[in-house]
Design an enzyme around this catalytic site. Structure first.
Site, PDB file in Angstrom:
ATOM      1  N   LYS A 183      38.183  38.141  38.366  1.00  0.00           N
ATOM      2  CA  LYS A 183      38.900  39.386  38.333  1.00  0.00           C
ATOM      3  C   LYS A 183      39.415  39.913  39.653  1.00  0.00           C
ATOM      4  O   LYS A 183      38.905  39.292  40.775  1.00  0.00           O
ATOM      5  CB  LYS A 183      37.940  40.588  37.629  1.00  0.00           C
ATOM      6  CG  LYS A 183      36.600  40.603  38.160  1.00  0.00           C
ATOM      7  CD  LYS A 183      36.735  41.425  39.659  1.00  0.00           C
ATOM      8  CE  LYS A 183      35.149  41.786  40.141  1.00  0.00           C
ATOM      9  NZ  LYS A 183      35.399  42.415  41.353  1.00  0.00           N
ATOM     10  N   PRO A 223      35.751  31.134  44.132  1.00  0.00           N
ATOM     11  CA  PRO A 223      34.736  31.458  45.386  1.00  0.00           C
ATOM     12  C   PRO A 223      33.481  32.403  45.293  1.00  0.00           C
ATOM     13  O   PRO A 223      33.682  33.521  44.363  1.00  0.00           O
ATOM     14  CB  PRO A 223      35.723  31.913  46.165  1.00  0.00           C
ATOM     15  CG  PRO A 223      37.223  31.474  45.866  1.00  0.00           C
ATOM     16  CD  PRO A 223      36.949  31.464  44.373  1.00  0.00           C
ATOM     17  N   ALA A 267      32.687  36.794  47.132  1.00  0.00           N
ATOM     18  CA  ALA A 267      34.280  36.962  47.544  1.00  0.00           C
ATOM     19  C   ALA A 267      34.775  38.394  47.017  1.00  0.00           C
ATOM     20  O   ALA A 267      35.943  38.632  47.215  1.00  0.00           O
ATOM     21  CB  ALA A 267      35.160  35.979  47.204  1.00  0.00           C
ATOM     22  N   GLY A 268      33.766  39.041  45.825  1.00  0.00           N
ATOM     23  CA  GLY A 268      34.482  40.077  45.212  1.00  0.00           C
ATOM     24  C   GLY A 268      35.440  39.769  44.084  1.00  0.00           C
ATOM     25  O   GLY A 268      36.065  40.774  43.822  1.00  0.00           O
ATOM     26  N   LEU A 269      35.254  38.552  43.621  1.00  0.00           N
ATOM     27  CA  LEU A 269      36.253  38.214  42.616  1.00  0.00           C
ATOM     28  C   LEU A 269      35.503  38.050  41.188  1.00  0.00           C
ATOM     29  O   LEU A 269      35.935  37.647  40.031  1.00  0.00           O
ATOM     30  CB  LEU A 269      36.732  36.678  42.703  1.00  0.00           C
ATOM     31  CG  LEU A 269      37.646  36.869  44.093  1.00  0.00           C
ATOM     32  CD1 LEU A 269      38.100  35.314  44.385  1.00  0.00           C
ATOM     33  CD2 LEU A 269      39.016  37.751  43.865  1.00  0.00           C
ATOM     34  N   GLY A 270      34.016  38.415  41.298  1.00  0.00           N
ATOM     35  CA  GLY A 270      33.456  38.495  39.778  1.00  0.00           C
ATOM     36  C   GLY A 270      33.045  37.132  39.193  1.00  0.00           C
ATOM     37  O   GLY A 270      32.759  37.282  38.006  1.00  0.00           O
ATOM     38  N   GLY A 271      32.871  36.060  39.859  1.00  0.00           N
ATOM     39  CA  GLY A 271      32.599  34.746  39.483  1.00  0.00           C
ATOM     40  C   GLY A 271      31.246  34.911  38.856  1.00  0.00           C
ATOM     41  O   GLY A 271      31.157  34.114  37.785  1.00  0.00           O
ATOM     42  N   GLY A 272      30.097  35.477  39.438  1.00  0.00           N
ATOM     43  CA  GLY A 272      28.798  34.932  38.881  1.00  0.00           C
ATOM     44  C   GLY A 272      28.631  35.874  37.642  1.00  0.00           C
ATOM     45  O   GLY A 272      28.162  35.520  36.662  1.00  0.00           O
ATOM     46  N   SER A 322      31.359  36.732  35.377  1.00  0.00           N
ATOM     47  CA  SER A 322      32.022  36.052  34.764  1.00  0.00           C
ATOM     48  C   SER A 322      31.012  34.932  33.989  1.00  0.00           C
ATOM     49  O   SER A 322      31.519  34.635  32.915  1.00  0.00           O
ATOM     50  CB  SER A 322      33.200  35.661  34.943  1.00  0.00           C
ATOM     51  OG  SER A 322      34.171  35.148  34.020  1.00  0.00           O
ATOM     52  N   ASP A 344      30.067  44.252  36.496  1.00  0.00           N
ATOM     53  CA  ASP A 344      31.443  43.304  36.136  1.00  0.00           C
ATOM     54  C   ASP A 344      31.181  42.602  34.868  1.00  0.00           C
ATOM     55  O   ASP A 344      32.321  42.265  34.145  1.00  0.00           O
ATOM     56  CB  ASP A 344      31.690  42.396  37.427  1.00  0.00           C
ATOM     57  CG  ASP A 344      31.942  43.144  38.605  1.00  0.00           C
ATOM     58  OD1 ASP A 344      32.329  44.432  38.810  1.00  0.00           O
ATOM     59  OD2 ASP A 344      32.114  42.293  39.829  1.00  0.00           O
TER      60      ASP A 344
END
Length: 286
Positions: free
Chosen positions: A12, A96, A99-104, A106, A138
């Site tokens: 995200k 990544p 990184a502020g992309l919410g991978g964990g 998600s 998130d």
């Protein structure tokens, strides 16, 4: 009943992000506009004998399995369904980390739904959303399935919105990540003695186009992160010169993103940036 479920766990962006204040319990109240991307991890959940949850990860170091949000999510579903079986999670990381992309987050949402499918969807969807809120700010957005959502509180209260027009984008991932807890400490330190945020009125019509969103855009983490990570500031300044529709840092950083009108504009930006400021990843908004 199925023995294996594979789901995508998309990244995200925070198209804007405001930290409204720190609550008495130490958590922070936020206001943000989430946007889902086509960049995604892949998570497979397999039914196993016993009652344990095991994890195998490729593509990135995600730390101890016991602290992994996907493992915690799987265990919460098993708790709710009576521990009738064990689960093995196989996670392929493409988003990544730090990184502020919410991978964990998600990954956690994917684990909730995958393990629930293994259990015959025993936990109703509205209850899964309550579990998601316990896991992190998130996770409810990823659990909602929305492409675009305005969220507030701790991210658990959302207004889902019609998706913005699909657009090409570019991520710049600086070599060093930013831990979320540390970034909040930096925000708190910068705001010591400053009062509450002013009033703002938001509605769906004001968030319908990329131009609308660009006028609203901002991220309260940028200033404190840029002050402590000058390489992130430099990368942002260079990215902003590539003529994007919108350019910001996502979440608590350190990933930077730019949205473009056309794939050609994105390709030109990628050529201009080269490899000097970090890893470059292309994406499409969902």
């Amino acid at each position: 009943m199925t023995d294996s479920v594979t789901l995508a766990a998309p990244a995200k962006l925070n198209l804007f992000l405001r930290v409204l204040g720190r609550e008495t319990d130490g958590f922070h109240s936020i206001e943000t506009l989430f946007c889902r991307l086509d960049l995604a991890d892949e998570l497979t959940a397999e039914r196993r004998e016993g009652h344990d949850v095991t994890l195998e990860v490729s593509g990135a170091d995600t730390g101890p399995a016991a602290e992994n949000l996907a493992v915690r999510a799987a265990r919460l579903v098993l708790d709710s369904t009576g521990h009738r079986f064990g689960v093995h999670l196989t996670l392929t990381k493409r988003v990544p980390v730090q990184a502020g992309l919410g991978g964990g987050s998600s990954d956690a949402a994917a684990a909730l739904f995958a393990v629930n499918q293994l259990a015959g969807n025993a936990v109703p969807r509205h209850e899964l959303l309550q579990v998601a809120a316990r896991l992190g700010s998130d996770v409810p957005f990823f659990s909602s399935g929305a492409s675009l959502a305005l969220a507030w509180g701790r991210g658990e209260r959302m207004l889902t919105l019609p998706a913005l027009p699909r657009a090409p984008g570019l991520l710049v991932i600086p070599p060093r990540g930013v831990a979320t807890a540390e970034a909040y400490q930096w925000v708190d330190a910068a705001r010591d003695g400053i009062g509450r945020r002013g009033a703002v009125a938001l509605d769906a019509a004001s968030l319908a186009t990329w131009g609308d969103v660009a006028r609203m855009a901002g991220n309260d983490f940028e200033s404190p992160v840029f002050a402590r990570r000058p390489e992130v500031r430099t990368a942002f300044e260079v990215l902003a010169t590539t003529h994007p529709l919108l350019c910001r840092m996502s979440g608590s950083g350190s990933a930077l993103f730019a949205i473009y009108r056309t794939p050609r504009d994105r390709d030109d930006a990628r050529m201009m940036l080269g490899r000097k400021h970090g890893t470059l990843l292309e994406f499409q908004t969902a």
